[in-house]
Design a protein around this motif. Structure first.
Motif, PDB file in Angstrom:
ATOM      1  N   SER A  44      -1.198  12.137  -7.343  1.00  0.00           N
ATOM      2  CA  SER A  44      -1.619  12.870  -8.534  1.00  0.00           C
ATOM      3  C   SER A  44      -1.766  11.942  -9.731  1.00  0.00           C
ATOM      4  CB  SER A  44      -0.611  13.972  -8.863  1.00  0.00           C
ATOM      5  OG  SER A  44      -0.628  14.984  -7.878  1.00  0.00           O
ATOM      6  N   ALA A  45      -0.837  10.995  -9.880  1.00  0.00           N
ATOM      7  CA  ALA A  45      -0.895  10.053 -10.997  1.00  0.00           C
ATOM      8  C   ALA A  45      -2.164   9.205 -10.920  1.00  0.00           C
ATOM      9  CB  ALA A  45       0.348   9.163 -10.988  1.00  0.00           C
ATOM     10  N   LEU A  46      -2.491   8.732  -9.740  1.00  0.00           N
ATOM     11  CA  LEU A  46      -3.692   7.904  -9.572  1.00  0.00           C
ATOM     12  C   LEU A  46      -4.959   8.708  -9.843  1.00  0.00           C
ATOM     13  CD1 LEU A  46      -2.538   6.021  -6.353  1.00  0.00           C
ATOM     14  CD2 LEU A  46      -2.764   5.044  -8.642  1.00  0.00           C
ATOM     15  N   GLU A  47      -5.002   9.940  -9.338  1.00  0.00           N
ATOM     16  CA  GLU A  47      -6.138  10.826  -9.615  1.00  0.00           C
ATOM     17  C   GLU A  47      -6.268  11.069 -11.112  1.00  0.00           C
ATOM     18  OE1 GLU A  47      -8.458  12.144  -7.805  1.00  0.00           O
ATOM     19  OE2 GLU A  47      -7.791  12.444  -5.745  1.00  0.00           O
ATOM     20  N   THR A  48      -5.142  11.240 -11.776  1.00  0.00           N
ATOM     21  CA  THR A  48      -5.138  11.566 -13.194  1.00  0.00           C
ATOM     22  C   THR A  48      -5.793  10.475 -14.034  1.00  0.00           C
ATOM     23  OG1 THR A  48      -3.150  12.933 -12.989  1.00  0.00           O
ATOM     24  CG2 THR A  48      -3.638  12.065 -15.170  1.00  0.00           C
ATOM     25  N   VAL A  49      -5.524   9.206 -13.719  1.00  0.00           N
ATOM     26  CA  VAL A  49      -6.096   8.122 -14.520  1.00  0.00           C
ATOM     27  C   VAL A  49      -7.485   7.723 -14.039  1.00  0.00           C
ATOM     28  CG1 VAL A  49      -3.808   7.233 -15.081  1.00  0.00           C
ATOM     29  CG2 VAL A  49      -5.066   6.251 -13.157  1.00  0.00           C
ATOM     30  N   GLY A  50      -7.947   8.324 -12.934  1.00  0.00           N
ATOM     31  CA  GLY A  50      -9.292   8.042 -12.449  1.00  0.00           C
ATOM     32  C   GLY A  50      -9.385   7.009 -11.350  1.00  0.00           C
ATOM     33  N   LEU A  51      -8.246   6.636 -10.755  1.00  0.00           N
ATOM     34  CA  LEU A  51      -8.255   5.694  -9.629  1.00  0.00           C
ATOM     35  C   LEU A  51      -8.385   6.435  -8.314  1.00  0.00           C
ATOM     36  CD1 LEU A  51      -5.419   3.298 -10.853  1.00  0.00           C
ATOM     37  CD2 LEU A  51      -7.829   2.684 -10.577  1.00  0.00           C
ATOM     38  N   ASP A  52      -8.899   5.757  -7.307  1.00  0.00           N
ATOM     39  CA  ASP A  52      -9.051   6.329  -5.971  1.00  0.00           C
ATOM     40  C   ASP A  52      -7.769   6.054  -5.183  1.00  0.00           C
ATOM     41  OD1 ASP A  52      -9.679   6.984  -3.342  1.00  0.00           O
ATOM     42  OD2 ASP A  52     -11.726   6.239  -3.485  1.00  0.00           O
ATOM     43  N   PRO A  53      -6.984   7.089  -4.852  1.00  0.00           N
ATOM     44  CA  PRO A  53      -5.713   6.875  -4.144  1.00  0.00           C
ATOM     45  C   PRO A  53      -5.878   6.275  -2.754  1.00  0.00           C
ATOM     46  CG  PRO A  53      -5.853   9.104  -5.037  1.00  0.00           C
ATOM     47  CD  PRO A  53      -7.213   8.519  -5.130  1.00  0.00           C
ATOM     48  N   CYS A  54      -7.086   6.337  -2.207  1.00  0.00           N
ATOM     49  CA  CYS A  54      -7.297   5.887  -0.828  1.00  0.00           C
ATOM     50  C   CYS A  54      -7.692   4.418  -0.714  1.00  0.00           C
ATOM     51  CB  CYS A  54      -8.366   6.760  -0.157  1.00  0.00           C
ATOM     52  SG  CYS A  54      -7.867   8.483   0.029  1.00  0.00           S
ATOM     53  N   VAL A  55      -7.935   3.755  -1.824  1.00  0.00           N
ATOM     54  CA  VAL A  55      -8.352   2.351  -1.791  1.00  0.00           C
ATOM     55  C   VAL A  55      -7.213   1.488  -2.312  1.00  0.00           C
ATOM     56  CG1 VAL A  55     -10.020   0.653  -2.622  1.00  0.00           C
ATOM     57  CG2 VAL A  55     -10.759   2.986  -2.108  1.00  0.00           C
ATOM     58  N   GLY A  56      -6.487   0.888  -1.376  1.00  0.00           N
ATOM     59  CA  GLY A  56      -5.303   0.125  -1.733  1.00  0.00           C
ATOM     60  C   GLY A  56      -5.492  -1.364  -1.603  1.00  0.00           C
ATOM     61  N   TYR A  57      -4.373  -2.081  -1.720  1.00  0.00           N
ATOM     62  CA  TYR A  57      -4.401  -3.542  -1.706  1.00  0.00           C
ATOM     63  C   TYR A  57      -3.571  -4.145  -0.580  1.00  0.00           C
ATOM     64  CZ  TYR A  57      -6.504  -2.765  -6.232  1.00  0.00           C
ATOM     65  OH  TYR A  57      -7.341  -2.340  -7.226  1.00  0.00           O
ATOM     66  N   LEU A  58      -2.451  -3.509  -0.236  1.00  0.00           N
ATOM     67  CA  LEU A  58      -1.606  -4.025   0.847  1.00  0.00           C
ATOM     68  C   LEU A  58      -1.758  -3.182   2.102  1.00  0.00           C
ATOM     69  CD1 LEU A  58       0.538  -6.080   1.717  1.00  0.00           C
ATOM     70  CD2 LEU A  58       2.283  -4.430   0.978  1.00  0.00           C
ATOM     71  N   HIS A  59      -1.659  -1.862   1.952  1.00  0.00           N
ATOM     72  CA  HIS A  59      -1.820  -0.975   3.100  1.00  0.00           C
ATOM     73  C   HIS A  59      -3.302  -0.866   3.468  1.00  0.00           C
ATOM     74  CE1 HIS A  59       2.207   0.127   1.745  1.00  0.00           C
ATOM     75  NE2 HIS A  59       2.419   0.566   2.968  1.00  0.00           N
ATOM     76  N   THR A  60      -3.588  -0.994   4.740  1.00  0.00           N
ATOM     77  CA  THR A  60      -4.968  -0.955   5.191  1.00  0.00           C
ATOM     78  C   THR A  60      -5.564   0.433   5.000  1.00  0.00           C
ATOM     79  OG1 THR A  60      -4.183  -0.532   7.444  1.00  0.00           O
ATOM     80  CG2 THR A  60      -4.676  -2.811   6.863  1.00  0.00           C
ATOM     81  N   GLU A  61      -6.874   0.465   4.793  1.00  0.00           N
ATOM     82  CA  GLU A  61      -7.562   1.726   4.545  1.00  0.00           C
ATOM     83  C   GLU A  61      -7.890   2.424   5.860  1.00  0.00           C
ATOM     84  OE1 GLU A  61     -10.932   0.780   2.160  1.00  0.00           O
ATOM     85  OE2 GLU A  61      -9.744  -0.388   0.739  1.00  0.00           O
ATOM     86  N   ARG A  62      -7.531   3.702   5.916  1.00  0.00           N
ATOM     87  CA  ARG A  62      -7.861   4.552   7.052  1.00  0.00           C
ATOM     88  C   ARG A  62      -8.323   5.897   6.515  1.00  0.00           C
ATOM     89  NH1 ARG A  62      -2.221   3.802  10.394  1.00  0.00           N
ATOM     90  NH2 ARG A  62      -2.308   1.538  10.684  1.00  0.00           N
ATOM     91  N   PRO A  63      -9.178   6.620   7.259  1.00  0.00           N
ATOM     92  CA  PRO A  63      -9.613   7.937   6.785  1.00  0.00           C
ATOM     93  C   PRO A  63      -8.422   8.855   6.516  1.00  0.00           C
ATOM     94  CG  PRO A  63     -10.958   7.234   8.642  1.00  0.00           C
ATOM     95  CD  PRO A  63      -9.846   6.234   8.516  1.00  0.00           C
ATOM     96  N   GLY A  64      -8.393   9.432   5.321  1.00  0.00           N
ATOM     97  CA  GLY A  64      -7.334  10.367   4.963  1.00  0.00           C
ATOM     98  C   GLY A  64      -6.032   9.723   4.541  1.00  0.00           C
ATOM     99  N   ARG A  65      -5.965   8.411   4.500  1.00  0.00           N
ATOM    100  CA  ARG A  65      -4.730   7.713   4.138  1.00  0.00           C
ATOM    101  C   ARG A  65      -4.765   7.309   2.665  1.00  0.00           C
ATOM    102  NH1 ARG A  65      -2.441   1.983   6.657  1.00  0.00           N
ATOM    103  NH2 ARG A  65      -0.234   2.514   6.556  1.00  0.00           N
ATOM    104  N   ALA A  66      -3.745   7.683   1.911  1.00  0.00           N
ATOM    105  CA  ALA A  66      -3.662   7.344   0.486  1.00  0.00           C
ATOM    106  C   ALA A  66      -3.083   5.942   0.348  1.00  0.00           C
ATOM    107  CB  ALA A  66      -2.820   8.369  -0.255  1.00  0.00           C
TER     108      ALA A  66
END
Length: 343
Positions: A219-241
């Motif tokens: 919710s915090a990431l959505e609030t500031v306009g960031l995409d919760p699903c695009v990270g830096y350490l954890h790999t991206e998978r469909p549906g993964r925040a």
């Protein structure tokens, strides 16, 4: 009501937001509870159901002030924006940074530094406060190993190397976690992290609390306009925040783990409030789940001084502060992303 980094947070669920000239007015039971000028706001976040006047919504759209609505529990509902400027640019920078190996490594490194730093100080706090009740040497040794891990993390040259150091540090921390359980040892014990499903009471509590914390961070990431699903350490998978999973690392030990330990050590819960299924899964009963949620809401209202801002902030606001700090770093307003460091 709390103003942080040009964002106004309305934490009362009974507040109605209206416009008076160039000011936002916060009303409860038709009484004015607060008044804030619009001209220096970038965003308004409301944790309530009563809503906003059309006049205020129009004024926010004209001034490109984002309006974000969440439930009183912190679940993201919707965001209203004016002309698409800030968020699309921010997300473009986020997507670009996620593909930049150095920037991505720098952000991931700081998240893990925050995780290990906070885990170490959780152990140090227990040594200080309950040294006579624990195996002090064992816990102190783990603390020193975590200190060494921080140096390794700072020198990590790749994300794979960083993941390895993070895994080793987590193993060290959890190897002494059972020492932190001071009461009800017969019912509550920890022999290692297990999940999907949890097979003991402590892991059941940890998994549930981690889920609550992840939802707040999303919710915090959505609030500031960031995409919760695009990270830096954890790999991206469909549906993964993935980004939420990156940022939760700073809060696991100091917020979620200490919360669970407090429930057990203060005897606020007991072992009879769990049930075990045929497959070995241990689950909380409905009454315990409601009790944990109530205590979780109480924890979110406790106040702490933010180590980077130097301002008093409720625990429940910390993910929003960190999300804003990350956004500011991506926009170029900060030289580095400052992780949350507790002591």
């Amino acid at each position: 009501m709390k103003k942080l980094l040009n964002t106004l947070y309305i934490t009362s669920e009974n507040s109605y937001l209206a416009l008076d000239g160039e000011n936002i007015v916060i009303l409860e039971d038709e009484k004015v509870k607060g008044r804030v000028p619009l001209h220096n706001l970038e965003g308004i976040v409301s944790f309530g159901y009563r809503g906003t006047s059309p006049a205020l919504m129009g004024a926010c759209v004209e001034r490109n002030i984002a309006l974000c609505y969440l439930t009183p529990q912190g679940k993201f509902l919707a965001r209203v924006n004016g002309k698409v400027r800030g968020n699309v640019v921010l997300r473009q920078k986020q997507y670009a940074s996620s593909h930049d190996e150095q920037v991505s490594l720098d952000i991931a490194r700081n998240c893990i530094l925050g995780k290990i730093y906070n885990a170490r100080w959780v152990l140090e706090r227990v040594i200080r406060d309950h040294g006579m009740q624990i195996d002090k040497e064992k816990v102190k040794n783990a603390s020193m190993l975590l200190k060494d891990s921080m140096q390794l993390v700072q020198n990590a040259e790749s994300k794979d190397q960083l993941r390895g150091y993070e895994g080793e540090a987590a193993s060290v921390y959890f190897s002494v976690f059972d020492e932190l359980i001071l009461q009800q040892k017969k019912d509550f014990f920890f022999h290692g992290r297990n999940k999907r499903p949890p097979v003991d009471k402590v892991n059941a509590l940890l998994s549930f609390t981690y889920t609550l914390l992840t939802n707040i961070i999303v919710s915090a990431l959505e609030t500031v306009g960031l995409d919760p699903c695009v990270g830096y350490l954890h790999t991206e998978r469909p549906g993964r925040a993935s980004l939420a999973l990156d940022m939760i690392e700073e809060f696991r030990a100091v917020w979620a783990d200490r919360f669970v330990l407090s429930l057990i050590n203060k005897r606020m819960i007991n072992g009879k409030q769990f049930k075990q299924k045929e497959n070995g899964a241990v689950l909380m009963d409905d009454d315990l789940r409601k009790q944990v949620l109530t205590e979780w809401q109480n924890k979110k209202k406790e106040v702490i001084t933010h180590p980077f801002l130097g301002e008093k902030v409720e625990w429940g606001m910390l993910p929003y502060v960190q999300a804003m700090l990350l956004a500011r770093y991506l926009r170029g307003d900060l030289d580095a992303y400052p992780p949350f460091l507790w002591k």
